[in-house]
Design an enzyme around this catalytic site. Structure first.
Site, PDB file in Angstrom:
ATOM      1  N   GLU A 405      23.891 -83.050  -1.352  1.00  0.00           N
ATOM      2  CA  GLU A 405      22.688 -82.419  -1.888  1.00  0.00           C
ATOM      3  C   GLU A 405      22.380 -81.080  -1.234  1.00  0.00           C
ATOM      4  O   GLU A 405      21.944 -80.129  -1.885  1.00  0.00           O
ATOM      5  CB  GLU A 405      21.493 -83.365  -1.742  1.00  0.00           C
ATOM      6  CG  GLU A 405      21.486 -84.542  -2.688  1.00  0.00           C
ATOM      7  CD  GLU A 405      22.368 -85.700  -2.260  1.00  0.00           C
ATOM      8  OE1 GLU A 405      22.450 -86.702  -2.988  1.00  0.00           O
ATOM      9  OE2 GLU A 405      22.983 -85.599  -1.167  1.00  0.00           O
ATOM     10  N   GLN A 427      19.964 -87.020  -8.109  1.00  0.00           N
ATOM     11  CA  GLN A 427      20.179 -88.237  -8.891  1.00  0.00           C
ATOM     12  C   GLN A 427      18.938 -89.119  -8.873  1.00  0.00           C
ATOM     13  O   GLN A 427      18.557 -89.703  -9.887  1.00  0.00           O
ATOM     14  CB  GLN A 427      21.389 -88.988  -8.348  1.00  0.00           C
ATOM     15  CG  GLN A 427      21.995 -89.947  -9.341  1.00  0.00           C
ATOM     16  CD  GLN A 427      23.378 -90.398  -8.915  1.00  0.00           C
ATOM     17  OE1 GLN A 427      23.507 -91.211  -8.011  1.00  0.00           O
ATOM     18  NE2 GLN A 427      24.405 -89.863  -9.550  1.00  0.00           N
ATOM     19  N   PHE A 428      18.302 -89.200  -7.724  1.00  0.00           N
ATOM     20  CA  PHE A 428      16.980 -89.798  -7.558  1.00  0.00           C
ATOM     21  C   PHE A 428      16.196 -88.901  -6.606  1.00  0.00           C
ATOM     22  O   PHE A 428      16.772 -88.325  -5.679  1.00  0.00           O
ATOM     23  CB  PHE A 428      17.075 -91.218  -6.983  1.00  0.00           C
ATOM     24  CG  PHE A 428      17.720 -92.210  -7.900  1.00  0.00           C
ATOM     25  CD1 PHE A 428      16.958 -92.984  -8.762  1.00  0.00           C
ATOM     26  CD2 PHE A 428      19.100 -92.366  -7.922  1.00  0.00           C
ATOM     27  CE1 PHE A 428      17.551 -93.895  -9.623  1.00  0.00           C
ATOM     28  CE2 PHE A 428      19.708 -93.275  -8.768  1.00  0.00           C
ATOM     29  CZ  PHE A 428      18.931 -94.045  -9.630  1.00  0.00           C
ATOM     30  N   ASP A 430      14.422 -89.576  -4.243  1.00  0.00           N
ATOM     31  CA  ASP A 430      14.547 -90.044  -2.859  1.00  0.00           C
ATOM     32  C   ASP A 430      15.667 -89.323  -2.124  1.00  0.00           C
ATOM     33  O   ASP A 430      15.593 -89.095  -0.909  1.00  0.00           O
ATOM     34  CB  ASP A 430      14.843 -91.549  -2.830  1.00  0.00           C
ATOM     35  CG  ASP A 430      13.942 -92.348  -3.740  1.00  0.00           C
ATOM     36  OD1 ASP A 430      13.136 -93.140  -3.247  1.00  0.00           O
ATOM     37  OD2 ASP A 430      14.044 -92.173  -4.978  1.00  0.00           O
ATOM     38  N   PHE A 431      16.720 -88.943  -2.862  1.00  0.00           N
ATOM     39  CA  PHE A 431      17.895 -88.342  -2.226  1.00  0.00           C
ATOM     40  C   PHE A 431      17.664 -86.891  -1.820  1.00  0.00           C
ATOM     41  O   PHE A 431      18.526 -86.273  -1.187  1.00  0.00           O
ATOM     42  CB  PHE A 431      19.098 -88.423  -3.163  1.00  0.00           C
ATOM     43  CG  PHE A 431      19.519 -89.831  -3.519  1.00  0.00           C
ATOM     44  CD1 PHE A 431      19.002 -90.928  -2.830  1.00  0.00           C
ATOM     45  CD2 PHE A 431      20.403 -90.059  -4.551  1.00  0.00           C
ATOM     46  CE1 PHE A 431      19.378 -92.222  -3.159  1.00  0.00           C
ATOM     47  CE2 PHE A 431      20.791 -91.358  -4.890  1.00  0.00           C
ATOM     48  CZ  PHE A 431      20.280 -92.441  -4.188  1.00  0.00           C
ATOM     49  N   HIS A 472      14.975 -95.738  -4.174  1.00  0.00           N
ATOM     50  CA  HIS A 472      15.119 -95.183  -5.520  1.00  0.00           C
ATOM     51  C   HIS A 472      13.787 -95.164  -6.271  1.00  0.00           C
ATOM     52  O   HIS A 472      13.775 -95.099  -7.502  1.00  0.00           O
ATOM     53  CB  HIS A 472      16.121 -96.009  -6.341  1.00  0.00           C
ATOM     54  CG  HIS A 472      17.519 -96.003  -5.806  1.00  0.00           C
ATOM     55  ND1 HIS A 472      17.903 -96.759  -4.726  1.00  0.00           N
ATOM     56  CD2 HIS A 472      18.622 -95.316  -6.195  1.00  0.00           C
ATOM     57  CE1 HIS A 472      19.189 -96.560  -4.487  1.00  0.00           C
ATOM     58  NE2 HIS A 472      19.644 -95.686  -5.355  1.00  0.00           N
TER      59      HIS A 472
END
Length: 666
Positions: A405, A427-428, A430-431, A472
């Site tokens: 990321e 992607q989420f 959270d990431f 997530h």
């Protein structure tokens, strides 16, 4: 003629002309004489800090001369030779170091923490590693434009331990980007010697692990540096690919002057002093009768006069004067919002379809837009938002990324520097923690620091209610509303999502675009077919009433609507904020002044959330209009659990109805 000793460096003139050799010498001498002057000024208390590159001039000068003036270089804080070889006026450099207006950052950042498009230089930030990923982005832009340009980026041996280094090398290798990674292996990371930093014999070996051609050069040998980098750059222009070069050199001064060098053994220091790149090259040129005392004196006199003139004009410039309004106006790049009106032709879309359509129409409108993310190409993304995009726009613009990321956000920054646009999919949401640093320290600050915008949208699939557990399910918008320089968008409906996403792509500033996963396929709406935009900073008043104001966004909007349907007797204003930065302060205050009661609903946990700031704003500006305390409703102070019964207990959805009724009856 001065006493000239035999050179301790073996030089091979190769096919270089005497004129070229003298230019190499002159370009190394210039930063050396500036540094010697800076050290005097430091001792006199006329400058506050200095990061010295004395003894490393051959690398900065050699690399810069090997590249074309229109190719980007990303230097570090000991690469003065990059700036001087690109012929930046010394007056401006000295003003930069003194915090004067004629510098490059209007006094907002120091030393070499700046860039300039006029000279194709992109300066560092103190976190070091992100520079490498930004170089990837610039190189990607060059690759897509097929312009045959090379990008060079510098780092020290210490930063090769950072994750950004490894991510950037991997991305460059996978995408075959035309970038030269230059490691100045200078012996110490501040005071930590190399044997305490890595175990491999050579840092160049790290490149081999990523499938990158790697070379080791004598960083004190100007001819070797210049000729080898020039040859490699010419090769990369013809066959784009990344190359890693480890320059063996030494830092003979402290990390910064206040640090000193007591930790360096005397014999080691003496060894490297004997390998001084300028003294040795001077001896070589004298021995070949290329440099004479007359020429040498002329160079010294010319440069010293230029330095004194630059200092005099910098000192003569008045201290910088600014205002609060001027400071605030430079946080974001100015942007004239262009309204594209939705037409009457509509079709029913889910939230996820509206986002997909908005992305597709933005790709059609902006040929310089690139979308990057994990699994977004043939697979279409984990939520299938970009399904089919590769067939229409190709893999150059719809780019699968490695799981990195940080480097991809940085690549988005590099694309912006090179005049392109980027959408980066987390992607989420959270990431985003894995890419947090470049967002809050690079994208958010870059325009305020040196006027470079970050034309990057970061898409953030977020939110609970789908039994996805602690990693997530977060709705982490408050991490970014706190950070000046970012814009934060959080739509609740398909119509808003499509129009606001188009605006986010048009906006030249960094935008965090939140998309609630639980709403993706559960919310439908008739949405205009055509391309249209919606302005930031304008909430949507979904219901109008006289007795209470409900302020919310995202999934909270739908929770509030459900609750009001159950209680038709509650005559409420329902304001969907839609964007959190900029915030529709006017609509909030107008509603509160009208109703006298306000409840703020957020999905995020309470402490530190945006509801707290809105509440404080209302208390400060509407206190005399209030008929009851401001109520905040939020989820409980725990990570988000997986089991549905625990998730239901966690969410503020379960508490909102009770709080609303209590406030209504207050």
């Amino acid at each position: 003629m001065p006493t000239i000793t035999k050179s301790n460096i073996d030089y091979d003139k190769r096919n270089l002309s005497d004129k070229s050799l003298l230019q190499l010498y002159y370009n190394m001498l210039k930063p050396r004489l500036i540094e010697e002057k800076m050290l005097i000024l430091l001792r006199q208390g006329k400058i506050s800090k200095w990061f010295s590159g004395i003894g490393q001039e051959a690398i900065s000068v050699g690399v810069t001369m090997a590249l074309k003036p229109n190719e980007y270089i990303l230097p570090m804080h000991r690469n003065l030779g990059v700036f001087t070889t690109r012929d930046i006026p010394l007056h401006r450099l000295f003003c930069q170091w003194q915090g004067k207006a004629s510098g490059f950052t209007k006094g907002r950042d120091r030393s070499f923490h700046f860039g300039t498009q006029d000279y194709n230089i992109v300066g560092m930030i103190s976190h070091l590693g992100p520079q490498l990923g930004v170089a990837d982005g610039i190189a990607l832009a060059n690759l897509l434009k097929k312009n045959g340009k090379v990008t060079a980026v510098f780092t020290g041996e210490g930063a090769t331990s950072e994750g950004d280094f490894h991510e950037a090398l991997n991305v460059a290798a996978v995408w075959q980007l035309p970038v030269i990674f230059c490691i100045e292996n200078n012996g110490y990371g501040l005071s930590t010697p190399t044997n305490e930093q890595y175990r491999c014999k050579h840092l160049a070996d790290k490149g081999k692990g990523y499938g990158i051609e790697s070379f080791i050069l004598d960083g004190n040998n100007i001819i070797e540096t210049y000729t080898k980098v020039k040859k490699l750059a010419e090769s990369i222009r013809k066959r784009p690919r990344p190359i890693l070069i480890e320059f063996k050199t030494f830092r003979r001064r402290g990390h910064e002057e206040a640090s000193g060098t007591k930790y360096v053994p005397k014999e080691l220091m003496a060894f490297w002093e004997a390998k001084d790149p300028i003294e040795n090259f001077r001896s070589y040129l004298y021995s070949k009768q290329i440099l004479t005392a007359e020429i040498d004196d002329s160079y010294h006199n010319t440069l010293k006069a230029e330095i004194e003139d630059g200092l005099s004009s910098a000192y003569a410039e008045s201290p910088i004067v600014s205002s609060e309004s001027e400071e605030l106006s430079d946080v974001y790049k100015s942007y004239d919002y262009q309204d594209y009106t939705p037409n009457k032709d509509k079709k029913e879309l889910r939230l996820i379809d509206a986002i997909s359509e908005g992305l597709k129409q933005s790709l059609e409108k902006h040929e310089n837009l690139v979308i990057m993310g994990q699994d977004i190409a043939e697979y279409g993304g984990v939520f299938k938002i970009t399904e089919g995009f590769v067939d229409v726009f190709g893999k150059d613009r719809i780019r699968n990324t490695p799981i990195c990321e940080s480097a991809i956000v940085e690549a988005g920054m590099g694309l912006s520097i090179a005049g392109m646009k980027a959408v980066v999919e987390m992607q989420f949401s959270d990431f985003v923690t894995s890419g947090f640093n470049p967002i809050v320290n690079y994208l958010a600050k870059v325009h305020y620091r040196w006027g470079q915008n970050a034309d990057v949208v970061v898409r953030m699939p977020c939110g609970a209610g789908v039994a996805a557990g602690p990693f997530h399910s977060q709705t982490n918008e408050a991490w970014f509303t706190k950070t000046p320089g970012l814009k934060v968008v959080y739509p609740a409906f398909p119509f808003d999502a499509k129009g606001l996403l188009a605006t986010a792509v048009n906006d030249p500033n960094p935008v965090m675009f939140f998309e609630h996963k639980a709403l993706y396929r559960s919310i439908r709406q008739n949405v205009p077919i055509n391309y249209y935009t919606l302005p930031f900073g304008k909430g949507a008043l979904l219901k109008e009433g006289e007795t209470i104001s409900i302020i919310t966004y995202g999934a909270g909007v739908h929770w509030a609507l459900e609750t009001l349907e159950k209680h038709p007797d509650i005559d409420a204003d329902l304001l969907d904020l839609r964007t959190l930065q900029p915030l529709d302060k006017e609509s909030i205050l107008n509603s509160v002044k009208k109703t006298g009661k306000v409840i703020i609903l957020q999905e995020d946990s309470l402490f530190g959330g945006i509801a707290s700031d809105i509440s404080a704003m209302i208390m400060e500006e509407c206190f005399e209009f209030l008929d009851a305390p401001v109520r905040r409703v939020a989820s409980i102070e725990t990570p988000i659990p997986f089991a549905s019964q625990l998730e239901d207990q966690y969410l503020s959805r379960q508490k909102f109805e009770k709080a609303l009724l209590e406030l209504f009856n207050y």
